[in-house]
Write an enzyme that holds these catalytic residues in place. Sequence first.
Site, PDB file in Angstrom:
ATOM      1  N   ASN A  23       0.703  -1.280  -0.084  1.00 54.37           N
ATOM      2  CA  ASN A  23      -0.327  -0.056   0.614  1.00 54.37           C
ATOM      3  C   ASN A  23       1.030   1.469   0.179  1.00 54.37           C
ATOM      4  O   ASN A  23       0.230   2.492  -0.006  1.00 54.37           O
ATOM      5  CB  ASN A  23      -1.070   0.171   1.245  1.00 54.37           C
ATOM      6  CG  ASN A  23      -1.983  -1.134   0.762  1.00 54.37           C
ATOM      7  OD1 ASN A  23      -2.276  -1.446  -0.017  1.00 54.37           O
ATOM      8  ND2 ASN A  23      -2.938  -1.772   2.197  1.00 54.37           N
ATOM      9  N   ARG A  93      -7.891   0.367  -6.568  1.00 52.06           N
ATOM     10  CA  ARG A  93      -8.180   0.850  -6.162  1.00 52.06           C
ATOM     11  C   ARG A  93      -7.379   1.877  -6.017  1.00 52.06           C
ATOM     12  O   ARG A  93      -7.971   2.710  -6.259  1.00 52.06           O
ATOM     13  CB  ARG A  93      -8.468  -0.316  -4.500  1.00 52.06           C
ATOM     14  CG  ARG A  93      -9.375   0.943  -3.908  1.00 52.06           C
ATOM     15  CD  ARG A  93     -10.193   0.199  -3.832  1.00 52.06           C
ATOM     16  NE  ARG A  93     -10.964   1.911  -3.020  1.00 52.06           N
ATOM     17  CZ  ARG A  93     -11.969   2.179  -3.199  1.00 52.06           C
ATOM     18  NH1 ARG A  93     -12.573   2.128  -4.070  1.00 52.06           N
ATOM     19  NH2 ARG A  93     -13.167   3.989  -2.943  1.00 52.06           N
ATOM     20  N   PRO A 123     -16.857   4.742  -1.399  1.00 53.46           N
ATOM     21  CA  PRO A 123     -16.899   6.037  -2.293  1.00 53.46           C
ATOM     22  C   PRO A 123     -15.566   6.399  -2.054  1.00 53.46           C
ATOM     23  O   PRO A 123     -14.986   6.149  -0.979  1.00 53.46           O
ATOM     24  CB  PRO A 123     -17.488   6.549  -1.049  1.00 53.46           C
ATOM     25  CG  PRO A 123     -17.899   5.609   0.040  1.00 53.46           C
ATOM     26  CD  PRO A 123     -17.680   4.417  -0.597  1.00 53.46           C
ATOM     27  N   ILE A 124     -15.483   7.291  -2.750  1.00 50.24           N
ATOM     28  CA  ILE A 124     -14.023   7.896  -3.125  1.00 50.24           C
ATOM     29  C   ILE A 124     -14.747  10.537  -2.696  1.00 50.24           C
ATOM     30  O   ILE A 124     -13.755  11.032  -3.558  1.00 50.24           O
ATOM     31  CB  ILE A 124     -13.626   7.840  -4.116  1.00 50.24           C
ATOM     32  CG1 ILE A 124     -14.347   8.351  -5.389  1.00 50.24           C
ATOM     33  CG2 ILE A 124     -12.897   6.480  -4.266  1.00 50.24           C
ATOM     34  CD1 ILE A 124     -13.317   8.735  -7.001  1.00 50.24           C
ATOM     35  N   ASP A 125     -15.788  10.390  -1.848  1.00 51.15           N
ATOM     36  CA  ASP A 125     -15.994  11.756  -1.966  1.00 51.15           C
ATOM     37  C   ASP A 125     -15.451  12.183  -0.665  1.00 51.15           C
ATOM     38  O   ASP A 125     -15.162  13.822  -1.253  1.00 51.15           O
ATOM     39  CB  ASP A 125     -17.374  11.303  -1.071  1.00 51.15           C
ATOM     40  CG  ASP A 125     -17.685  10.671   0.700  1.00 51.15           C
ATOM     41  OD1 ASP A 125     -17.338   9.403   0.472  1.00 51.15           O
ATOM     42  OD2 ASP A 125     -17.542  11.548   1.783  1.00 51.15           O
ATOM     43  N   GLN A 126     -14.402  11.250  -0.286  1.00 56.17           N
ATOM     44  CA  GLN A 126     -13.587  12.832   1.554  1.00 56.17           C
ATOM     45  C   GLN A 126     -11.962  13.068  -0.255  1.00 56.17           C
ATOM     46  O   GLN A 126     -11.438  13.905  -0.337  1.00 56.17           O
ATOM     47  CB  GLN A 126     -12.914  11.721   2.116  1.00 56.17           C
ATOM     48  CG  GLN A 126     -13.941  11.569   2.576  1.00 56.17           C
ATOM     49  CD  GLN A 126     -14.640  13.165   3.284  1.00 56.17           C
ATOM     50  OE1 GLN A 126     -14.124  14.009   3.893  1.00 56.17           O
ATOM     51  NE2 GLN A 126     -16.192  12.596   3.151  1.00 56.17           N
ATOM     52  N   ASP A 305      -6.756  -5.134   7.002  1.00 51.62           N
ATOM     53  CA  ASP A 305      -6.450  -5.832   6.825  1.00 51.62           C
ATOM     54  C   ASP A 305      -5.784  -6.778   7.566  1.00 51.62           C
ATOM     55  O   ASP A 305      -5.385  -7.742   6.182  1.00 51.62           O
ATOM     56  CB  ASP A 305      -5.342  -5.185   5.842  1.00 51.62           C
ATOM     57  CG  ASP A 305      -5.725  -3.762   4.674  1.00 51.62           C
ATOM     58  OD1 ASP A 305      -7.314  -4.640   4.802  1.00 51.62           O
ATOM     59  OD2 ASP A 305      -4.859  -3.408   4.300  1.00 51.62           O
ATOM     60  N   ILE A 327     -14.133  -0.546  10.046  1.00 56.73           N
ATOM     61  CA  ILE A 327     -14.175   0.259   8.851  1.00 56.73           C
ATOM     62  C   ILE A 327     -14.570   0.044   7.556  1.00 56.73           C
ATOM     63  O   ILE A 327     -15.115   0.687   7.327  1.00 56.73           O
ATOM     64  CB  ILE A 327     -12.676  -0.314   8.439  1.00 56.73           C
ATOM     65  CG1 ILE A 327     -11.504  -0.567   9.597  1.00 56.73           C
ATOM     66  CG2 ILE A 327     -12.183   0.528   7.301  1.00 56.73           C
ATOM     67  CD1 ILE A 327     -11.581   1.343   9.757  1.00 56.73           C
TER      68      ILE A 327
HETATM   69  N1  EPU Z   1     -14.223   6.290   2.899  1.00 58.82           N
HETATM   70  C1  EPU Z   1     -15.241   6.862   2.511  1.00 58.82           C
HETATM   71  N2  EPU Z   1     -15.337   7.871   1.810  1.00 58.82           N
HETATM   72  C2  EPU Z   1     -13.987   8.348   0.793  1.00 58.82           C
HETATM   73  C3  EPU Z   1     -12.994   7.394   1.166  1.00 58.82           C
HETATM   74  C4  EPU Z   1     -13.256   6.346   2.222  1.00 58.82           C
HETATM   75  O1  EPU Z   1     -16.569   7.200   3.340  1.00 58.82           O
HETATM   76  O2  EPU Z   1     -13.797   8.814   0.869  1.00 58.82           O
HETATM   77  C5  EPU Z   1     -14.855   5.478   3.937  1.00 58.82           C
HETATM   78  C6  EPU Z   1     -14.694   3.590   3.347  1.00 58.82           C
HETATM   79  O3  EPU Z   1     -15.477   3.096   2.395  1.00 58.82           O
HETATM   80  C7  EPU Z   1     -13.850   3.058   4.696  1.00 58.82           C
HETATM   81  C8  EPU Z   1     -13.375   4.188   5.857  1.00 58.82           C
HETATM   82  O4  EPU Z   1     -13.153   5.197   5.042  1.00 58.82           O
HETATM   83  O5  EPU Z   1     -15.810   3.293   5.070  1.00 58.82           O
HETATM   84  C9  EPU Z   1     -11.825   3.976   6.000  1.00 58.82           C
HETATM   85  O6  EPU Z   1     -11.157   3.076   4.081  1.00 58.82           O
HETATM   86  P1  EPU Z   1     -10.336   4.246   3.406  1.00 58.82           P
HETATM   87  O7  EPU Z   1      -9.689   5.133   2.245  1.00 58.82           O
HETATM   88  O8  EPU Z   1      -9.116   4.378   4.708  1.00 58.82           O
HETATM   89  O9  EPU Z   1      -9.786   3.027   2.466  1.00 58.82           O
HETATM   90  P2  EPU Z   1      -8.840   2.970   1.239  1.00 58.82           P
HETATM   91  O10 EPU Z   1      -8.335   3.586   0.691  1.00 58.82           O
HETATM   92  O11 EPU Z   1     -10.648   2.436  -0.025  1.00 58.82           O
HETATM   93  C10 EPU Z   1      -7.577   1.492   1.946  1.00 58.82           C
HETATM   94  C11 EPU Z   1      -5.639   0.241   1.261  1.00 58.82           C
HETATM   95  C12 EPU Z   1      -7.292  -1.090   1.798  1.00 58.82           C
HETATM   96  C13 EPU Z   1      -7.090  -1.315   3.633  1.00 58.82           C
HETATM   97  C14 EPU Z   1      -7.463   0.364   4.659  1.00 58.82           C
HETATM   98  C15 EPU Z   1      -8.117   0.580   5.621  1.00 58.82           C
HETATM   99  C16 EPU Z   1      -4.686   0.633  -0.673  1.00 58.82           C
HETATM  100  C17 EPU Z   1      -4.544   1.342  -1.833  1.00 58.82           C
HETATM  101  N3  EPU Z   1      -5.722   0.325   0.201  1.00 58.82           N
HETATM  102  O12 EPU Z   1      -8.356   1.373   1.394  1.00 58.82           O
HETATM  103  O13 EPU Z   1      -6.369  -1.615   1.928  1.00 58.82           O
HETATM  104  O14 EPU Z   1      -8.052  -1.903   4.250  1.00 58.82           O
HETATM  105  O15 EPU Z   1      -6.909   1.404   3.389  1.00 58.82           O
HETATM  106  O16 EPU Z   1      -6.669   0.784   6.078  1.00 58.82           O
HETATM  107  O17 EPU Z   1      -3.938   1.830   0.209  1.00 58.82           O
HETATM  108  C18 EPU Z   1      -5.735  -4.338   1.240  1.00 58.82           C
HETATM  109  O18 EPU Z   1      -4.354  -4.412   1.315  1.00 58.82           O
HETATM  110  O19 EPU Z   1      -6.374  -5.464   2.134  1.00 58.82           O
HETATM  111  C19 EPU Z   1      -6.775  -2.611   1.258  1.00 58.82           C
HETATM  112  C20 EPU Z   1      -7.890  -3.499   1.137  1.00 58.82           C
END
Ligand code: EPU
Length: 417
Positions: A23, A93, A123-126, A305, A327
């Site tokens: 990551n 992702r 979502p990616i709203d943030q 994870d 999460i």
């Molecule tokens: N979220 C929102 N809006 C956003 C962004 C996130 O609602 O704009 C929510 C997500 O739905 C979730 C929470 O916030 O409920 C946390 O999500 P986060 O953005 O931290 O996760 P991510 O960036 O999509 C990364 C890792 C994941 C890991 C998570 C949590 C990468 C590429 N992926 O995902 O890794 O589970 O952080 O630590 O870095 C894995 O390696 O197997 C994996 C899934």
Amino acid sequence: MSKLCIQGDTRLVGDVKISGAKNAAVAILPATILVEGITIIENLPNINDVAILNEAIVSMGAVTKFLDLHTLEIDATTIYKYSATEPCISKMRASYYLLGALLGRFKKAEVAMPGGCDFGGRPIDQHIKGFRALGANIEIEDNIIKINADRLIGTRIYLDMVSVGATINIMLAAVLAEGTTTIENAAKEPHIVDVANFLNKMGAKIIGAGTDVIRIKGVSKLHGGHYNIVPDQIEAGTFMLIAAATKGDICVRNIIPEHMDSLTSKLREIGVTLIEGDDYIRVIWKQKLTATQIITLPYPGFPTDLQPQMLVSLLQAQGVSTIVESIFDNRFQYVDELRKMGANITIDGTKASIEGVDTLYGANLVATDLRAGAAMIIAGLVAKGTTTIDNVRYIDRGYEDIEKKLTALGAQIFRID
Ligand code: EPU
């Protein structure tokens, strides 16, 4: 289409060397787009997600060359395209980091909507809120996110929830922006710090990475340089849990033990013996594990994870354990597969109750995502008889040489086509 085939009921013993962090790598490769000059990235894990991102930046005009299996030289000066819309991009992702990096460099980006493991809505709203706050306009058309900005101007951005992806993406977009950007309620995972360290080494001015508040003072240019990626916290945790579950004795090497604190305290609590050194942790099973309660949380809490791998280890414990997944709202889909092996697990929304069982039995399983696939490998190593795991491509996305590393520890694991 390959499958893993595991002959179980084996105690795993020996040393394992952990690879570079997936990551961090999947963010640092897109981050090189911001660099005008030659970057050399060392300790890159040899996994599919890295290969896809390398192809993506090459297709945009970068010149890259593997100096060895884990060292990539990248010259991004020649990048002329600001779009990445190929089907492989929408399957992963981390492709969302191309948005922040292209926006930072060209003030424009067109990237396919990110996919990745399915844990319910992701979502990616943030990310979008952050880009907009910096001055960008964003539209989504035919599953492609289109962003452009006349100027990017630093500002304060409060994240409504702690998000790894949004924190890194906003850092990428802000390093070349005018003025100072402050990210509040930022994620603190080791890979956030690693990406900030990479950018700083190339000339960025980021302070506070690893805390709730990150400040990024915009600079006009990033220069080339060398960078060595941190060890993978989740791969390390997976092998530590393999030792605990298989009644084994494994020395997990080339790690930063501090990154493993939430797991090491839980393992000690359930009766596992640990010996920590500067860059290793030796995990020794000496007694029957005891049940516990876990809640997944952003770093430094217990990582989501490692949730599936921990759950399988708790099947070996005396009594009933619980895991609350805080999460992601749908990260227990793999449990149906474990039930085929005789596991007794009850799911109530985001809470799993796990009853320790005397024996798991080999079964034909299908990996539902990357970490679930890793958990199924652990279950297969523990179970009596033969386990096969289909959809190995998920596991290959994040674990380098998994069969080779396990075989060296005494596992009987083969890949069949
Ligand atoms: N979220 C929102 N809006 C956003 C962004 C996130 O609602 O704009 C929510 C997500 O739905 C979730 C929470 O916030 O409920 C946390 O999500 P986060 O953005 O931290 O996760 P991510 O960036 O999509 C990364 C890792 C994941 C890991 C998570 C949590 C990468 C590429 N992926 O995902 O890794 O589970 O952080 O630590 O870095 C894995 O390696 O197997 C994996 C899934």
